[in-house]
Design a protein around this motif. Structure first.
Motif, PDB file in Angstrom:
ATOM      1  N   ASN A   1      42.895  21.781  76.833  1.00 60.85           N
ATOM      2  CA  ASN A   1      43.247  20.410  76.600  1.00 60.85           C
ATOM      3  C   ASN A   1      43.900  19.984  78.193  1.00 60.85           C
ATOM      4  O   ASN A   1      43.670  18.877  78.513  1.00 60.85           O
ATOM      5  N   LEU A   2      44.841  20.552  78.377  1.00 65.61           N
ATOM      6  CA  LEU A   2      45.773  20.415  79.495  1.00 65.61           C
ATOM      7  C   LEU A   2      44.960  20.627  80.917  1.00 65.61           C
ATOM      8  O   LEU A   2      45.128  19.728  81.808  1.00 65.61           O
ATOM      9  N   VAL A   3      44.060  21.734  80.926  1.00 69.52           N
ATOM     10  CA  VAL A   3      43.447  21.981  82.192  1.00 69.52           C
ATOM     11  C   VAL A   3      42.337  20.726  82.481  1.00 69.52           C
ATOM     12  O   VAL A   3      42.195  19.920  83.231  1.00 69.52           O
ATOM     13  N   ARG A   4      41.745  20.431  81.441  1.00 61.81           N
ATOM     14  CA  ARG A   4      40.819  19.390  81.372  1.00 61.81           C
ATOM     15  C   ARG A   4      41.330  18.004  81.699  1.00 61.81           C
ATOM     16  O   ARG A   4      41.032  17.186  82.757  1.00 61.81           O
ATOM     17  N   GLU A   5      42.530  17.591  81.298  1.00 59.31           N
ATOM     18  CA  GLU A   5      43.408  16.579  81.847  1.00 59.31           C
ATOM     19  C   GLU A   5      43.817  16.589  82.966  1.00 59.31           C
ATOM     20  O   GLU A   5      43.639  15.551  83.821  1.00 59.31           O
ATOM     21  N   PHE A   6      44.387  17.690  83.405  1.00 57.39           N
ATOM     22  CA  PHE A   6      44.923  17.978  84.948  1.00 57.39           C
ATOM     23  C   PHE A   6      43.732  17.636  85.945  1.00 57.39           C
ATOM     24  O   PHE A   6      43.845  17.064  87.041  1.00 57.39           O
ATOM     25  N   LEU A   7      42.509  18.218  85.478  1.00 58.39           N
ATOM     26  CA  LEU A   7      41.255  18.187  86.471  1.00 58.39           C
ATOM     27  C   LEU A   7      40.608  16.864  86.495  1.00 58.39           C
ATOM     28  O   LEU A   7      39.636  16.771  86.863  1.00 58.39           O
ATOM     29  N   HIS A   8      41.057  15.896  85.192  1.00 59.57           N
ATOM     30  CA  HIS A   8      40.101  14.580  85.207  1.00 59.57           C
ATOM     31  C   HIS A   8      38.795  14.937  84.744  1.00 59.57           C
ATOM     32  O   HIS A   8      38.104  14.353  84.932  1.00 59.57           O
ATOM     33  N   GLY A   9      39.004  15.910  83.582  1.00 59.78           N
ATOM     34  CA  GLY A   9      37.586  16.097  82.900  1.00 59.78           C
ATOM     35  C   GLY A   9      37.357  15.768  81.874  1.00 59.78           C
ATOM     36  O   GLY A   9      38.370  14.925  81.074  1.00 59.78           O
ATOM     37  N   GLU A  10      36.182  15.822  81.021  1.00 56.47           N
ATOM     38  CA  GLU A  10      35.651  15.138  79.777  1.00 56.47           C
ATOM     39  C   GLU A  10      35.141  16.296  78.931  1.00 56.47           C
ATOM     40  O   GLU A  10      35.084  16.300  77.706  1.00 56.47           O
ATOM     41  N   SER A  11      34.430  16.988  79.646  1.00 53.34           N
ATOM     42  CA  SER A  11      33.582  18.124  79.041  1.00 53.34           C
ATOM     43  C   SER A  11      34.389  19.335  78.522  1.00 53.34           C
ATOM     44  O   SER A  11      35.329  19.452  78.852  1.00 53.34           O
ATOM     45  N   ILE A  12      33.747  19.818  77.351  1.00 63.30           N
ATOM     46  CA  ILE A  12      34.419  21.011  76.820  1.00 63.30           C
ATOM     47  C   ILE A  12      34.373  22.058  78.176  1.00 63.30           C
ATOM     48  O   ILE A  12      33.192  22.016  78.786  1.00 63.30           O
ATOM     49  N   ILE A  13      35.452  22.998  78.269  1.00 68.05           N
ATOM     50  CA  ILE A  13      35.316  23.774  79.319  1.00 68.05           C
ATOM     51  C   ILE A  13      34.380  25.159  78.874  1.00 68.05           C
ATOM     52  O   ILE A  13      34.923  25.847  77.999  1.00 68.05           O
ATOM     53  N   CYS A  14      33.529  25.524  79.527  1.00 68.92           N
ATOM     54  CA  CYS A  14      32.897  26.765  79.645  1.00 68.92           C
ATOM     55  C   CYS A  14      33.794  28.003  79.797  1.00 68.92           C
ATOM     56  O   CYS A  14      34.849  27.840  80.718  1.00 68.92           O
ATOM     57  N   PHE A  15      33.434  29.196  79.411  1.00 66.18           N
ATOM     58  CA  PHE A  15      34.401  30.172  79.363  1.00 66.18           C
ATOM     59  C   PHE A  15      33.928  31.501  79.294  1.00 66.18           C
ATOM     60  O   PHE A  15      32.794  31.698  79.131  1.00 66.18           O
ATOM     61  N   ALA A  16      34.629  32.614  79.746  1.00 64.11           N
ATOM     62  CA  ALA A  16      34.341  33.855  79.565  1.00 64.11           C
ATOM     63  C   ALA A  16      35.454  34.764  78.923  1.00 64.11           C
ATOM     64  O   ALA A  16      36.899  34.099  79.628  1.00 64.11           O
ATOM     65  N   ASP A  17      35.773  35.730  78.423  1.00 63.91           N
ATOM     66  CA  ASP A  17      36.940  36.279  78.021  1.00 63.91           C
ATOM     67  C   ASP A  17      36.399  37.652  77.492  1.00 63.91           C
ATOM     68  O   ASP A  17      35.300  38.145  77.027  1.00 63.91           O
ATOM     69  N   THR A  18      37.273  38.890  77.959  1.00 71.29           N
ATOM     70  CA  THR A  18      36.805  40.416  77.812  1.00 71.29           C
ATOM     71  C   THR A  18      37.958  41.143  77.728  1.00 71.29           C
ATOM     72  O   THR A  18      39.085  40.628  78.271  1.00 71.29           O
ATOM     73  N   ARG A  19      37.976  42.471  77.514  1.00 71.86           N
ATOM     74  CA  ARG A  19      38.971  43.410  77.956  1.00 71.86           C
ATOM     75  C   ARG A  19      38.485  44.129  78.874  1.00 71.86           C
ATOM     76  O   ARG A  19      37.260  44.413  78.872  1.00 71.86           O
TER      77      ARG A  19
END
Length: 208
Positions: free
Chosen positions: A116-134
């Motif tokens: 939520n904070l990344v979206r706010e700081f970057l003036h976004g509205e969309s859900i942020i797409c992502f990747a996660d792994t080990r």
């Protein structure tokens, strides 16, 4: 600045920050109408849940670490790409070291304390797409991006490669925020607003 960085190192176990930036100047032999700059910022931190077991509550550290990472990473993205208004697409990712759970990677980016904070700081509205792994240290992660206010805008579907040569160590997590100032070079595959209606009933031939 050094005093602030020393405090971050102590508060979240920040070992290093890695900035990657590129600019697409030509594609298929022609310059794009608008050259796109892309960047990723990776923070290497100690895993705050190391050795806690699969029943451990992750929420306390999420609330403590997530906002710090969101600010640190977006500040550097904004500075590297010429200001928040230049940024059109964003994405996020996390890589946990071999001694951690895959859930530990998700715990730092799939939370309002970070996303939520990344979206706010970057003036976004969309859900942020992502990747996660080990992964072991030095492995490359492909971070997906899309438009920060219009997620269905296909011209901004793109990826950026992120890598930290000596991270994550077994007891670390790498958290990444990434952004782009524009679309892919020469985008021309249409959009959901211009797509024809395509279903198995409208197609004359359906692959079997």
């Amino acid at each position: 600045m050094q005093e602030r960085m020393d405090h971050l190192d102590e508060s979240i176990g920040l070992r290093k920050l890695v900035l990657y930036r590129d600019a697409v100047l030509t594609e298929a032999g022609e310059a794009p109408a608008r050259p796109t700059r892309r960047a990723s910022v990776a923070a290497v931190i100690r895993n705050p849940w190391l050795g806690t077991g699969p029943s451990a509550d992750l929420s306390v550290e999420q609330a403590r670490v997530g906002p710090v990472l969101a600010r640190v990473l977006t500040d550097r993205l904004i500075a590297s790409l010429g200001g928040v208004d230049e940024i059109e697409a964003f994405g996020k990712a996390a890589v946990v070291g071999a001694a951690g759970e895959i859930e530990h990677a998700g715990a730092l980016i799939h939370t309002p304390y970070f996303g939520n904070l990344v979206r706010e700081f970057l003036h976004g509205e969309s859900i942020i797409c992502f990747a996660d792994t080990r992964a072991e240290a030095g492995e490359t992660l492909i971070v997906p991006l899309w438009h920060k206010t219009h997620a269905s805008t296909r011209s901004h579907y793109q990826t950026i490669s992120a890598r930290v040569s000596d991270a994550p160590r077994a007891d670390e997590i790498v958290v990444i925020a990434a952004a782009s100032t524009g679309p892919r070079p020469h985008p021309r595959i249409g959009d959901r607003t211009t797509d024809p209606v395509v279903t198995t009933e409208t197609l004359e031939v359906v692959p079997s």
